[in-house]
Motif scaffolding. Sequence first.
Motif, PDB file in Angstrom:
ATOM      1  N   LEU A  32       0.823  -1.209   0.000  1.00 43.65           N
ATOM      2  CA  LEU A  32       0.000   0.000   0.000  1.00 43.65           C
ATOM      3  C   LEU A  32       0.857   1.258   0.000  1.00 43.65           C
ATOM      4  N   ALA A  33       1.989   1.204   0.697  1.00 42.36           N
ATOM      5  CA  ALA A  33       2.878   2.367   0.748  1.00 42.36           C
ATOM      6  C   ALA A  33       3.351   2.742  -0.653  1.00 42.36           C
ATOM      7  N   VAL A  34       3.770   1.742  -1.431  1.00 45.10           N
ATOM      8  CA  VAL A  34       4.217   2.009  -2.799  1.00 45.10           C
ATOM      9  C   VAL A  34       3.042   2.486  -3.651  1.00 45.10           C
ATOM     10  N   PHE A  35       1.874   1.874  -3.458  1.00 43.83           N
ATOM     11  CA  PHE A  35       0.680   2.256  -4.216  1.00 43.83           C
ATOM     12  C   PHE A  35       0.325   3.722  -3.971  1.00 43.83           C
ATOM     13  N   TYR A  36       0.276   4.131  -2.707  1.00 45.04           N
ATOM     14  CA  TYR A  36      -0.077   5.519  -2.395  1.00 45.04           C
ATOM     15  C   TYR A  36       0.947   6.486  -2.988  1.00 45.04           C
ATOM     16  N   ARG A  37       2.207   6.092  -2.976  1.00 47.98           N
ATOM     17  CA  ARG A  37       3.256   6.954  -3.536  1.00 47.98           C
ATOM     18  C   ARG A  37       2.985   7.261  -5.001  1.00 47.98           C
ATOM     19  N   PHE A  38       2.691   6.234  -5.785  1.00 45.65           N
ATOM     20  CA  PHE A  38       2.567   6.459  -7.229  1.00 45.65           C
ATOM     21  C   PHE A  38       1.169   6.910  -7.643  1.00 45.65           C
ATOM     22  N   TYR A  74       8.135   1.895 -12.094  1.00 51.84           N
ATOM     23  CA  TYR A  74       7.242   2.505 -11.124  1.00 51.84           C
ATOM     24  C   TYR A  74       6.316   1.515 -10.430  1.00 51.84           C
ATOM     25  N   SER A  75       6.651   0.244 -10.422  1.00 51.53           N
ATOM     26  CA  SER A  75       5.783  -0.695  -9.708  1.00 51.53           C
ATOM     27  C   SER A  75       6.517  -1.973  -9.310  1.00 51.53           C
ATOM     28  N   ILE A  76       6.727  -2.884 -10.265  1.00 54.95           N
ATOM     29  CA  ILE A  76       7.242  -4.210  -9.923  1.00 54.95           C
ATOM     30  C   ILE A  76       8.615  -4.131  -9.277  1.00 54.95           C
ATOM     31  N   ASN A  77       9.482  -3.243  -9.776  1.00 55.02           N
ATOM     32  CA  ASN A  77      10.817  -3.131  -9.191  1.00 55.02           C
ATOM     33  C   ASN A  77      10.742  -2.732  -7.722  1.00 55.02           C
ATOM     34  N   PHE A  78       9.825  -1.815  -7.381  1.00 56.65           N
ATOM     35  CA  PHE A  78       9.680  -1.397  -5.992  1.00 56.65           C
ATOM     36  C   PHE A  78       9.135  -2.526  -5.126  1.00 56.65           C
ATOM     37  N   LEU A  79       8.168  -3.280  -5.648  1.00 54.76           N
ATOM     38  CA  LEU A  79       7.619  -4.398  -4.879  1.00 54.76           C
ATOM     39  C   LEU A  79       8.707  -5.425  -4.560  1.00 54.76           C
ATOM     40  N   LEU A  80       9.550  -5.722  -5.539  1.00 57.18           N
ATOM     41  CA  LEU A  80      10.615  -6.704  -5.328  1.00 57.18           C
ATOM     42  C   LEU A  80      11.646  -6.205  -4.312  1.00 57.18           C
ATOM     43  N   ILE A  81      12.056  -4.938  -4.454  1.00 53.98           N
ATOM     44  CA  ILE A  81      13.055  -4.383  -3.537  1.00 53.98           C
ATOM     45  C   ILE A  81      12.497  -4.293  -2.119  1.00 53.98           C
ATOM     46  N   TYR A 186       0.202   4.052 -15.094  1.00 51.79           N
ATOM     47  CA  TYR A 186       0.112   2.611 -15.353  1.00 51.79           C
ATOM     48  C   TYR A 186       0.766   1.815 -14.218  1.00 51.79           C
ATOM     49  N   GLY A 187       1.873   2.336 -13.684  1.00 52.93           N
ATOM     50  CA  GLY A 187       2.506   1.672 -12.551  1.00 52.93           C
ATOM     51  C   GLY A 187       1.587   1.637 -11.342  1.00 52.93           C
ATOM     52  N   ALA A 188       0.904   2.765 -11.055  1.00 50.91           N
ATOM     53  CA  ALA A 188      -0.026   2.814  -9.929  1.00 50.91           C
ATOM     54  C   ALA A 188      -1.191   1.848 -10.133  1.00 50.91           C
ATOM     55  N   ALA A 189      -1.690   1.742 -11.380  1.00 48.81           N
ATOM     56  CA  ALA A 189      -2.780   0.808 -11.667  1.00 48.81           C
ATOM     57  C   ALA A 189      -2.340  -0.634 -11.428  1.00 48.81           C
ATOM     58  N   ALA A 190      -1.109  -0.957 -11.840  1.00 49.51           N
ATOM     59  CA  ALA A 190      -0.592  -2.313 -11.616  1.00 49.51           C
ATOM     60  C   ALA A 190      -0.443  -2.595 -10.118  1.00 49.51           C
ATOM     61  N   LEU A 191       0.013  -1.599  -9.365  1.00 54.52           N
ATOM     62  CA  LEU A 191       0.149  -1.765  -7.918  1.00 54.52           C
ATOM     63  C   LEU A 191      -1.210  -1.961  -7.252  1.00 54.52           C
ATOM     64  N   GLY A 192      -2.206  -1.190  -7.695  1.00 53.74           N
ATOM     65  CA  GLY A 192      -3.550  -1.350  -7.142  1.00 53.74           C
ATOM     66  C   GLY A 192      -4.117  -2.725  -7.423  1.00 53.74           C
ATOM     67  N   LEU A 193      -3.917  -3.222  -8.649  1.00 50.11           N
ATOM     68  CA  LEU A 193      -4.380  -4.564  -8.997  1.00 50.11           C
ATOM     69  C   LEU A 193      -3.671  -5.615  -8.153  1.00 50.11           C
ATOM     70  N   TRP A 194      -2.372  -5.426  -7.939  1.00 53.09           N
ATOM     71  CA  TRP A 194      -1.609  -6.361  -7.107  1.00 53.09           C
ATOM     72  C   TRP A 194      -2.158  -6.394  -5.680  1.00 53.09           C
ATOM     73  N   CYS A 195      -2.457  -5.241  -5.131  1.00 50.59           N
ATOM     74  CA  CYS A 195      -2.996  -5.175  -3.776  1.00 50.59           C
ATOM     75  C   CYS A 195      -4.339  -5.906  -3.682  1.00 50.59           C
ATOM     76  N   LEU A 196      -5.175  -5.771  -4.730  1.00 52.20           N
ATOM     77  CA  LEU A 196      -6.457  -6.471  -4.746  1.00 52.20           C
ATOM     78  C   LEU A 196      -6.265  -7.980  -4.801  1.00 52.20           C
ATOM     79  N   VAL A 200      -4.829  -7.352   0.224  1.00 50.11           N
ATOM     80  CA  VAL A 200      -4.292  -6.402   1.192  1.00 50.11           C
ATOM     81  C   VAL A 200      -5.442  -5.656   1.871  1.00 50.11           C
ATOM     82  N   GLN A 201      -5.336  -5.495   3.180  1.00 53.71           N
ATOM     83  CA  GLN A 201      -6.353  -4.754   3.907  1.00 53.71           C
ATOM     84  C   GLN A 201      -6.161  -3.264   3.638  1.00 53.71           C
ATOM     85  N   TRP A 202      -7.150  -2.671   2.996  1.00 55.72           N
ATOM     86  CA  TRP A 202      -7.031  -1.268   2.589  1.00 55.72           C
ATOM     87  C   TRP A 202      -7.217  -0.361   3.801  1.00 55.72           C
TER      88      TRP A 202
END
Length: 296
Positions: A32-38, A74-81, A186-196, A200-202
């Motif tokens: 969620l932290a990465v999602f809110y950022r982007f 703007y998405s997958i790289n941050f999730l992995l790191i 697009y990165g934020a959309a991918a992060l949101g889909l990943w959270c769903l 993840v508890q929003w």
Amino acid sequence: MPIGAHYALTVLIWGLTWTAIRLQVEATAVDLAVFYRFVLASAVALGGLALLRRLPRFTLRQHGWLVLQGLTLYSINFLLIYRAAESMTSGLLAVIFSLAALFNAFNGRLFLGTRPSPRIYPAVALGVSGVALLFWHDLRSGEATPVALAFALAGTFWFSLGNLISLKVRSADIPLLAGNAWAMTYGAAALGLWCLVQGVQWTLPSGSVFWGATLFLAIPGSIVAFFSYITVIRTLGADKAGYATVLFPVVALSVSTWLEGFVWTGFAFTGAALAILGNYVLFRRPRRPATASPAA
């Protein structure tokens, strides 16, 4: 702005983001932290350009490149790191991520056929050694699982691919600011889909510290820093631009000295000096050959 200023701005801002990321993830789940950022970064970037009427229309092909840029930068790289950071010390993570310049050189040769600067190898050797010495105590006292190491390497590799895709975005005649705005969306959309998908508890943190850190990460840390970083990639090449990942731990620990009482040991001073020396090796200008004086 001179290209050196873009490089320095990238190093400075990304060095400061270490503290902001720590403050952000203390208040909510990492994803969620990465999602809110982007989400915030893309809303500010797209909204600002729309208000200024500087948001051009792109073709489906151009949007395709921007989707790839969003997924890699703007998405997958941050999730992995961030996943790696949950199970390894920040020092080891910094050492692995500082290999980005080497990954850029390797991937550029593999995928684009570009020959890296011969200086990149001694520069990276100095830089990675310097980062290791900066975090020497951290490395000695911490351990990392094989899964965490795999996440860190994959995140760095994925970030490197994003560096190369940014060059393809340029060749597709996409303006940098507008392209970054759409790629972050697009990165934020991918992060949101990943959270769903992850269930993840929003939650929406209410603390001013969290939103202050998120605001810094979204605007200077994402919009400004990535604009400068990609400008450096387009001008100097991905291999040289990637050396910024070696220098921002030096900035981060300098900030930590003030905020968290980080103590500079002999190892740390030596490590910082090696990282800076590697930067000098990479960017120093070759001497011009002396011209022979005319005969009397």
